[in-house]
Design a protein around this motif. Structure first.
Motif, PDB file in Angstrom:
ATOM      1  N   VAL A 107       0.891  -1.322  -0.089  1.00 24.09           N
ATOM      2  CA  VAL A 107       0.076  -0.005   0.079  1.00 24.09           C
ATOM      3  C   VAL A 107       0.919   1.060   0.018  1.00 24.09           C
ATOM      4  O   VAL A 107       0.770   2.153  -0.845  1.00 24.09           O
ATOM      5  CB  VAL A 107      -0.970   0.066   1.237  1.00 24.09           C
ATOM      6  CG1 VAL A 107      -1.673   1.376   1.340  1.00 24.09           C
ATOM      7  CG2 VAL A 107      -1.950  -1.192   1.254  1.00 24.09           C
ATOM      8  N   ASN A 108       1.987   1.319   1.063  1.00 23.11           N
ATOM      9  CA  ASN A 108       2.907   2.266   0.854  1.00 23.11           C
ATOM     10  C   ASN A 108       3.648   2.507  -0.360  1.00 23.11           C
ATOM     11  O   ASN A 108       3.845   3.627  -1.049  1.00 23.11           O
ATOM     12  CB  ASN A 108       3.720   2.234   2.111  1.00 23.11           C
ATOM     13  CG  ASN A 108       3.265   2.967   3.434  1.00 23.11           C
ATOM     14  OD1 ASN A 108       2.517   3.633   3.302  1.00 23.11           O
ATOM     15  ND2 ASN A 108       3.949   2.454   4.331  1.00 23.11           N
ATOM     16  N   ASP A 109       4.097   1.421  -1.062  1.00 22.70           N
ATOM     17  CA  ASP A 109       5.099   1.460  -2.138  1.00 22.70           C
ATOM     18  C   ASP A 109       4.143   1.893  -3.297  1.00 22.70           C
ATOM     19  O   ASP A 109       4.755   2.560  -4.143  1.00 22.70           O
ATOM     20  CB  ASP A 109       5.637  -0.041  -2.310  1.00 22.70           C
ATOM     21  CG  ASP A 109       6.619  -0.162  -1.259  1.00 22.70           C
ATOM     22  OD1 ASP A 109       7.043   0.575  -0.474  1.00 22.70           O
ATOM     23  OD2 ASP A 109       6.981  -1.534  -1.159  1.00 22.70           O
ATOM     24  N   LEU A 110       2.989   1.208  -3.444  1.00 24.71           N
ATOM     25  CA  LEU A 110       2.298   1.486  -4.577  1.00 24.71           C
ATOM     26  C   LEU A 110       1.335   2.712  -4.636  1.00 24.71           C
ATOM     27  O   LEU A 110       0.966   3.305  -5.473  1.00 24.71           O
ATOM     28  CB  LEU A 110       1.280  -0.105  -4.842  1.00 24.71           C
ATOM     29  CG  LEU A 110       2.051  -1.241  -5.230  1.00 24.71           C
ATOM     30  CD1 LEU A 110       1.089  -2.066  -5.463  1.00 24.71           C
ATOM     31  CD2 LEU A 110       3.246  -0.879  -6.029  1.00 24.71           C
ATOM     32  N   HIS A 111       0.867   3.105  -3.473  1.00 21.21           N
ATOM     33  CA  HIS A 111      -0.274   4.335  -3.381  1.00 21.21           C
ATOM     34  C   HIS A 111       0.442   5.381  -2.356  1.00 21.21           C
ATOM     35  O   HIS A 111      -0.432   6.397  -2.333  1.00 21.21           O
ATOM     36  CB  HIS A 111      -1.480   3.571  -2.772  1.00 21.21           C
ATOM     37  CG  HIS A 111      -1.991   2.674  -3.395  1.00 21.21           C
ATOM     38  ND1 HIS A 111      -2.666   2.801  -4.867  1.00 21.21           N
ATOM     39  CD2 HIS A 111      -1.982   1.237  -3.460  1.00 21.21           C
ATOM     40  CE1 HIS A 111      -3.063   1.523  -5.325  1.00 21.21           C
ATOM     41  NE2 HIS A 111      -2.675   0.756  -4.459  1.00 21.21           N
ATOM     42  N   GLY A 112       1.297   5.385  -1.712  1.00 22.85           N
ATOM     43  CA  GLY A 112       1.809   6.393  -0.893  1.00 22.85           C
ATOM     44  C   GLY A 112       1.433   6.441   0.530  1.00 22.85           C
ATOM     45  O   GLY A 112       0.909   5.694   1.003  1.00 22.85           O
ATOM     46  N   HIS A 113       2.397   7.041   1.338  1.00 21.42           N
ATOM     47  CA  HIS A 113       2.318   6.978   2.553  1.00 21.42           C
ATOM     48  C   HIS A 113       1.157   7.695   3.239  1.00 21.42           C
ATOM     49  O   HIS A 113       0.509   7.310   4.145  1.00 21.42           O
ATOM     50  CB  HIS A 113       3.489   7.705   3.243  1.00 21.42           C
ATOM     51  CG  HIS A 113       4.852   6.788   2.939  1.00 21.42           C
ATOM     52  ND1 HIS A 113       5.139   5.775   3.939  1.00 21.42           N
ATOM     53  CD2 HIS A 113       5.761   6.832   2.127  1.00 21.42           C
ATOM     54  CE1 HIS A 113       6.273   5.354   3.438  1.00 21.42           C
ATOM     55  NE2 HIS A 113       6.658   5.835   2.294  1.00 21.42           N
ATOM     56  N   ASP A 114       0.422   8.587   2.566  1.00 19.76           N
ATOM     57  CA  ASP A 114      -0.990   9.207   2.959  1.00 19.76           C
ATOM     58  C   ASP A 114      -1.976   8.055   2.927  1.00 19.76           C
ATOM     59  O   ASP A 114      -2.520   8.059   3.892  1.00 19.76           O
ATOM     60  CB  ASP A 114      -1.368  10.471   1.941  1.00 19.76           C
ATOM     61  CG  ASP A 114      -0.258  11.606   2.308  1.00 19.76           C
ATOM     62  OD1 ASP A 114       0.323  11.580   3.262  1.00 19.76           O
ATOM     63  OD2 ASP A 114      -0.446  12.617   1.567  1.00 19.76           O
ATOM     64  N   CYS A 115      -1.934   7.382   1.889  1.00 22.43           N
ATOM     65  CA  CYS A 115      -2.957   6.300   1.892  1.00 22.43           C
ATOM     66  C   CYS A 115      -2.337   5.219   2.927  1.00 22.43           C
ATOM     67  O   CYS A 115      -3.605   4.638   3.660  1.00 22.43           O
ATOM     68  CB  CYS A 115      -2.982   5.542   0.444  1.00 22.43           C
ATOM     69  SG  CYS A 115      -3.771   6.666  -0.760  1.00 22.43           S
TER      70      CYS A 115
END
Length: 558
Positions: A175-183
């Protein structure tokens, strides 16, 4: 600590944002400030001259207080979590710091504390940052360990049993790698609320770090632990909605029980952690209660992880590449090959890719493995045949986590250049489970590779949850049918219909198909009858070193 003027002292501490109590060595309470009265509910005249034990909840063993006095005598201070009782009878966790001081000409002790359950005022919230996770507002690892040790002390005095749960979100790093830390932060907050919704009000939930959570669960009966773990697994399978988008995760849960699995908080948490790893090894999205057998398996994985880290850093000769040819099923000619990394450790022997590849992904070492794979292929391709029939392809596996990694392009660029020199095509394989969750940014990266002439393939097709609407918009040219569907061909079962359906989907979307794991003549013949274009498997060729593979692709009948 010494104050020359009593008036100055009282003016200072009465407005201090934390509760303060001063007691003599006897001990007797001689002073409390305004915040003390607010937190405890006691007025000054109700506690002055009383022993500090008037606040005790009676939950700590004598050994707890003995250790406190030893620390005061030896270190000149003590700090930790104490369970005390308010005037109303409410038991609450209190973070207490005690220091010796001189007060009104006498030796005394000052205790400063805050109610860890309330954290009401702005100043208290600021002070609580050392003990609470600012994202989820749950206790952090330090405070959880204090809660846990206090709970162990309570149970030693005959309280009911309890368990420790260690919860790790599966695939959260993606999730962090593909969609960013905000997500990712949004998902963590959703997960925290989900965990809290499952446990009872008296249970303690904490965020230990990253995507790891822990819970102290009170047990009323033998079935309670299984029930709460099952509910937790079920709750964490539900979609987590962040910014109007659904994220599907799961959790691996480990549990330990006091006192069967340990008599200290540290031991209970450690064994719950090991049980969680056993749940990971069992396939994730499940729970395991600590057992010696699972612990042994966890130690084996830890040994493997340490060996892999060392080998990737220092022992290049332990890794080598093997190649499994792919064939045109109609003509029997080699039309490509898949390059696979193998690891032979001097002590552990040949380690299965099914063990070390997922381990490398979990530990963030998959990029180093890709680098080893590329180096090995480039060394082998120095004497590659430059003229092969058709568009000969070399396929490599790429983790979805690498798609947004800026290091991926430079890592495979030398291989791409060499492949083009040979007149071949480079094919990147990504598993279906992962490609279905790629962000638009990741898909744009794949399209950029495709525009450079790289072929994109979905590996293990049929094991994920592809929708036709999504599939037709992916930058994909090849579907690789998972071996579990090929294994049933040539028999009376539904696998033939499933393979035929996949071939029909591929034809409608103008995609090529490769069948994996062909092991019998019956499977080969049925795939030909179904008009599957390409295939690979032990029937035609096993993964083999370059020199052997080189002869195979030049003359498949040798």
């Amino acid at each position: 600590m010494q104050f020359e003027q009593q008036h100055d002292f009282r003016a200072l501490v009465d407005q201090y944002p934390r509760a303060i109590m001063i007691a003599t060595k006897e001990p007797r309470i001689t002073y409390v400030n305004r915040m003390f009265r607010f937190v405890t509910g006691y007025q000054s005249n109700e506690v002055m001259g009383e022993s500090p034990s008037v606040l005790s909840a009676g939950l700590h063993a004598p050994e707890f207080y003995q250790a406190m006095w030893r620390s005061l005598a030896g270190d000149g201070r003590w700090e930790g979590l104490v369970w005390n009782r308010k005037k109303s009878g409410e038991i609450y966790p209190q973070w207490l710091s005690i220091y010796p001081m001189e007060y009104e000409g006498r030796q005394a002790y000052v205790g400063m504390f805050m109610d860890m359950g309330e954290r009401a005022g702005a100043d208290e919230r600021l002070a609580s940052l050392a003990y609470y996770d600012p994202l989820t507002e749950l206790p952090n690892r330090s405070l959880f360990q204090e809660f846990l040790e206090a709970r162990v002390s309570q149970h030693s005095r005959g309280e009911v049993g309890f368990a420790v749960l260690f919860i790790d979100l599966d695939f959260f790093k993606s999730v962090n790698d593909l969609h960013g830390h905000d997500c990712g932060d949004g998902v963590l907050k959703q997960a925290a609320m989900c965990i809290q919704s499952v446990v009872r009000e008296g249970d303690v939930v904490a965020r230990l770090s990253g995507d790891e959570f822990a819970v102290i669960v009170e047990l009323a009966g033998h079935d309670d632990l299984n029930e709460v773990c099952q509910r937790m697994n079920q709750a964490l399978r539900a979609p987590m909605i962040v910014a109007h988008r659904e994220y599907f995760l799961s959790a691996s849960i480990g549990a330990s029980v006091y006192p069967a699995h340990g008599e200290s908080g540290a031991e209970l948490l450690q064994k719950a952690d090991r049980a969680m790893y056993a749940a990971k090894l069992a396939g994730r999205a499940c729970y395991r209660v600590y057992s010696e057998a699972d612990d042994e398996q966890g130690r084996r994985e830890q040994q493997l992880a340490e060996a892999l880290t060392t080998s990737l850093k220092t022992s290049q000769d332990e890794f080598h590449v093997v190649y499994q040819p792919q064939y045109d099923l109609e003509t029997g000619r080699a039309v490509g090959m898949e390059a696979l990394l193998r690891w032979h450790h001097p002590e552990l022997g040949s380690v299965s890719p099914a063990d070390f590849v997922p381990l490398a992904e979990r530990r963030g070492q998959i990029h180093e493995m890709t680098q080893r794979l590329v180096r090995g292929i480039l060394a082998d391709l120095r004497d590659a045949p430059s003229s092969l029939p058709g568009e000969f392809r070399l396929a490599i596996n790429i983790s979805a986590r690498q798609i947004t990694d800026a290091r991926l392009g430079p890592a495979i660029s030398p291989l791409f250049s060499r492949i083009r020199e040979l007149g071949w095509l480079l094919e990147i394989e990504i598993t279906e489970t992962h490609i279905m969750h790629l962000s638009s940014q990741c898909l744009d990266t794949l399209r950029a590779f495709q525009n450079q002439g790289v072929v994109i393939a979905i590996d293990d097709f049929g094991t994920g949850y592809s929708s036709l609407a999504y599939l037709q918009n992916l930058p994909v040219q090849v579907l690789k049918i998972d071996r579990q569907f090929i294994g049933g061909l040539g028999k009376e079962n539904r696998d033939s219909r499933i393979v035929a359906a996949i071939l029909g989907i591929a034809e409608a979307l103008e995609l090529e198909v490769v069948a994996e794991g062909i092991e019998t003549d019956a499977q080969y013949q049925e795939l030909r009858e179904l008009e599957c274009q390409r295939g690979q498997g032990f029937l035609m060729a096993r993964p083999q070193p370059w020199q052997q593979a080189r002869m195979t692709i030049i003359d498949p009948y040798q």
